[in-house]
Design an enzyme around this catalytic site. Sequence first.
Site, PDB file in Angstrom:
ATOM      1  CG  ASP A  12      -1.771   0.959   1.367  1.00  0.00           C
ATOM      2  OD1 ASP A  12      -1.765   2.153   0.644  1.00  0.00           O
ATOM      3  OD2 ASP A  12      -2.858   0.838   1.980  1.00  0.00           O
ATOM      4  CG  ASP A 106      -3.220   3.635  -2.672  1.00  0.00           C
ATOM      5  OD1 ASP A 106      -4.192   3.079  -2.898  1.00  0.00           O
ATOM      6  OD2 ASP A 106      -3.259   4.231  -1.689  1.00  0.00           O
ATOM      7  CD  GLU A 107      -5.928  -1.215  -1.109  1.00  0.00           C
ATOM      8  OE1 GLU A 107      -5.431  -2.239  -0.326  1.00  0.00           O
ATOM      9  OE2 GLU A 107      -6.667  -0.388  -0.947  1.00  0.00           O
TER      10      GLU A 107
END
Length: 359
Positions: A12, A106-107
């Site tokens: 993350d 973003d992960e």
Amino acid sequence: MSEIRRVIAHLDIDAFFASVELQRHPEAHGLPLVVAGAGPRAVVTTANYEARRYGIDSAMPAARARSLCPQAIFIAPDFAAYRAKSHEVWEIVRARFNTVGQVGIDEAYLDLTAIPKPLAPLRALVGELRERTGMTVSVGVGPSRLVAKTASASFKPAAFVAMSREQAVSHFASHPVQLLQGIGPKTAGRLAELDLRSVGDLQRADVTLLGGRFGERLAKALHARAHFYDDSPVEVVRVAKSRSSELTFPTDVSDTGRLEEALVQLARELADGLRVRARRARTVAVKVRLDDWTTVTRARTLERFTDESETIATTALALLRAYAPPRPVRLLGVRVAAFEDELARERDEAPGYQLALPI
Ligand SMILES: [Mg+2]
């Protein structure tokens, strides 16, 4: 429950949008920085850790963030820049690891089961990402997605934590049940009625008693989650062909003003979803279901790709007005299709190439 032996990592990017903005505004280093739109209904898209210390958090109205920390630097979101940075990060990850299942801008989850000693290459990846992209990534590693995600989320920023299931069971016992992915405020509220508030409470709960409240299947699933059992695989997600947002009215609607208002709201929701997922589309469609269940779809392809609620709303409104529903409307929907990435993939035509973008 049978346990499949897996090694899964959850990656993350820390305070992603804020980190991208900090790269572009180095003068803001060490200061509270908030990424938020400027309109009256604008919400905080992201805040760096300095701003979070003032109680500012994602999805909070921008006005409230301003009153909590007037001295913070406020920057309007630039989704094109975030998309580009996200692409840069996950391309590096995909170059190093085979099974990468991206679940957001973003992960992502990585399945490391086949790698004999996965922590060393994982650490090297974190260093490489920091050096090449300037992004700090939090990493959780465990036997399941649930353990990996809970670990990275609890120890971020700059986390690098590996845990067994048993360690997760004892370490997170005192945390509220909402720590567990899949337990939202609604389920947490129902659990609280049974006096089950912490993960530990749920671990010790009687499954029969839970079953009386939630049904046997859900009761077992909740109990298993509290014990950090999770056998969901890492999926290298395929690109969705379309996204839509629909509304069934509680009573059928004939009023044009109300229909248009609802349509604009749906377009907004859809555009928000696109931006969060870093997707842009070219085709906008409206779906109208009348009170007699006649269902009509009208679509238009735009000149350019878009994720803007204005553009999507205007196009949807034009389509609705051109159709002019002849009877009361039961359901209204907005859909977008023909995504940018999808078309790029068709152009690439690389055999076996899979885009792991979020759906
Ligand atoms: Mg993040």
